[in-house]
Design a protein around this motif. Structure first.
Motif, short mmCIF file in Angstrom:
data_model
loop_
_atom_site.label_atom_id
_atom_site.label_comp_id
_atom_site.label_asym_id
_atom_site.label_seq_id
_atom_site.Cartn_x
_atom_site.Cartn_y
_atom_site.Cartn_z
N SER A 173 0.83 -1.21 0.00
CA SER A 173 0.00 0.00 0.00
C SER A 173 0.86 1.26 0.00
O SER A 173 0.51 2.27 -0.61
CB SER A 173 -0.94 0.00 1.20
N THR A 174 2.01 1.20 0.68
CA THR A 174 2.92 2.34 0.68
C THR A 174 3.48 2.59 -0.70
O THR A 174 3.62 3.74 -1.14
CB THR A 174 4.08 2.10 1.67
N ILE A 175 3.79 1.51 -1.43
CA ILE A 175 4.32 1.63 -2.78
C ILE A 175 3.25 2.17 -3.73
O ILE A 175 3.53 2.99 -4.60
CB ILE A 175 4.83 0.26 -3.27
N GLN A 176 2.02 1.73 -3.54
CA GLN A 176 0.95 2.11 -4.45
C GLN A 176 0.44 3.53 -4.22
O GLN A 176 -0.10 4.14 -5.14
CB GLN A 176 -0.22 1.14 -4.29
N ARG A 177 0.63 4.04 -3.02
CA ARG A 177 0.04 5.33 -2.67
C ARG A 177 0.41 6.45 -3.65
O ARG A 177 -0.48 7.18 -4.12
CB ARG A 177 0.43 5.71 -1.24
N PRO A 178 1.70 6.64 -3.99
CA PRO A 178 2.03 7.70 -4.97
C PRO A 178 1.40 7.45 -6.34
O PRO A 178 1.07 8.40 -7.05
CB PRO A 178 3.56 7.64 -5.05
N GLN A 179 1.24 6.16 -6.71
CA GLN A 179 0.64 5.84 -7.99
C GLN A 179 -0.78 6.41 -8.08
O GLN A 179 -1.14 7.12 -9.02
CB GLN A 179 0.59 4.32 -8.18
N TYR A 180 -1.58 6.07 -7.09
CA TYR A 180 -2.98 6.46 -7.13
C TYR A 180 -3.18 7.93 -6.76
O TYR A 180 -4.15 8.56 -7.21
CB TYR A 180 -3.80 5.53 -6.25
N ALA A 181 -2.26 8.48 -5.98
CA ALA A 181 -2.31 9.92 -5.70
C ALA A 181 -2.08 10.71 -6.99
O ALA A 181 -2.74 11.73 -7.24
CB ALA A 181 -1.29 10.29 -4.64
N ALA A 182 -1.13 10.24 -7.80
CA ALA A 182 -0.85 10.91 -9.07
C ALA A 182 -2.04 10.82 -10.00
O ALA A 182 -2.43 11.80 -10.65
CB ALA A 182 0.38 10.29 -9.72
N PHE A 183 -2.66 9.64 -10.07
CA PHE A 183 -3.83 9.47 -10.93
C PHE A 183 -4.99 10.34 -10.45
O PHE A 183 -5.68 10.98 -11.25
CB PHE A 183 -4.25 8.00 -10.97
N ALA A 184 -5.20 10.38 -9.14
CA ALA A 184 -6.28 11.21 -8.59
C ALA A 184 -6.04 12.69 -8.88
O ALA A 184 -6.99 13.43 -9.20
CB ALA A 184 -6.39 10.98 -7.09
N THR A 185 -4.79 13.13 -8.80
CA THR A 185 -4.47 14.53 -9.09
C THR A 185 -4.81 14.89 -10.52
O THR A 185 -5.43 15.93 -10.80
CB THR A 185 -2.98 14.80 -8.82
#
Length: 239
Positions: free
Chosen positions: A8-20
């Motif tokens: 989940s820590t690894i994925q967080r920036p991925q989905y934060a970028a997509f959400a942005t």
């Protein structure tokens, strides 16, 4: 002290970028609807509310990107490489727009090909997001899912590039078909077909190496030069 790195820590920036990117596109569309009107989206969305389109595209894109990332084929945000990817994307987009401006100045695209300023500043970020998912992310996910059991002898890298080649054909086919239906000169249709194919191929190569964020940056920079800056100047210089 030992720090445990969870998935989940690894994925967080991925989905934060997509959400942005998603909220940025939705915010631009909402502002355009609030301050102008929805007519600029009409040729693309056929009267459907742009915010509904973005929501549906975002949901489908999130599923497709999760599928692509889970198999190690593509990233959303490539940690340690995204800034380099964005810089490369900006350079390539700037180089690619030069011949298109030259063709426009020499042969001439139709007058009304661009959304006028200042609404172009809101329209093109929104439409770029939709285009990237519809023409790149979803086709890649579908092709890779379909081709994977059919081409078992291909290495994963070759399989990805095979799907990239097919995906890169979609937007130029759409653009040429649109040009033919509108009676564009053959020389312009030929240029658009070759140019947009090269544009898509380079974009998808950036996606493969540097992630979805860098690929979106590629189109945004191209749109900034072609549709926004030159879109304003061409009306003063050519017409």
């Amino acid at each position: 002290m030992v720090h445990h790195v969870t998935e989940s820590t690894i994925q967080r920036p991925q989905y934060a970028a997509f959400a942005t990117l998603t909220f940025g596109a939705a915010g631009a569309a909402a502002a355009l609807l609030a301050f102008a009107h929805g007519a600029y989206f009409q040729p693309y969305f056929d009267g459907i509310n742009p915010l509904l389109v973005i929501a549906l595209v975002a949901a489908a894109g999130a599923i497709a990107l999760r599928f692509l990332r889970a198999r190690g084929w593509f990233e959303i945000y490539a940690q340690g490489r995204t800034l380099r990817g964005v810089a490369l994307a900006a350079l390539l987009a700037t180089l690619l727009v030069v011949p298109t401006i030259a063709v426009d100045a020499g042969v001439g695209f139709p007058r009304g090909i661009n959304v006028p300023a200042p609404w172009s500043l809101l329209f093109y970020p929104a439409i770029a997001y939709v285009v990237e998912i519809l023409f790149h992310v979803l086709p890649l996910a579908l092709l890779l899912a379909a081709f994977r059991p059919l081409f078992k002898t291909l290495s994963p890298d070759r399989l990805v590039w095979l799907c990239i080649a097919f995906t890169a054909l979609l937007e130029p086919a759409f653009q040429v078909h649109t040009g033919l239906s509108q009676g564009s000169p053959p020389v312009l249709n030929a240029y658009v077909g070759v140019h947009v194919f090269a544009f898509n191929l380079l974009q998808l190569a950036v996606f493969r190496r540097y992630g979805f964020v860098s690929m979106v940056a590629f189109r945004l920079v191209y749109y900034l030069w072609w549709h926004i800056a030159w879109g304003y100047l061409r009306l003063q210089l050519l017409f």
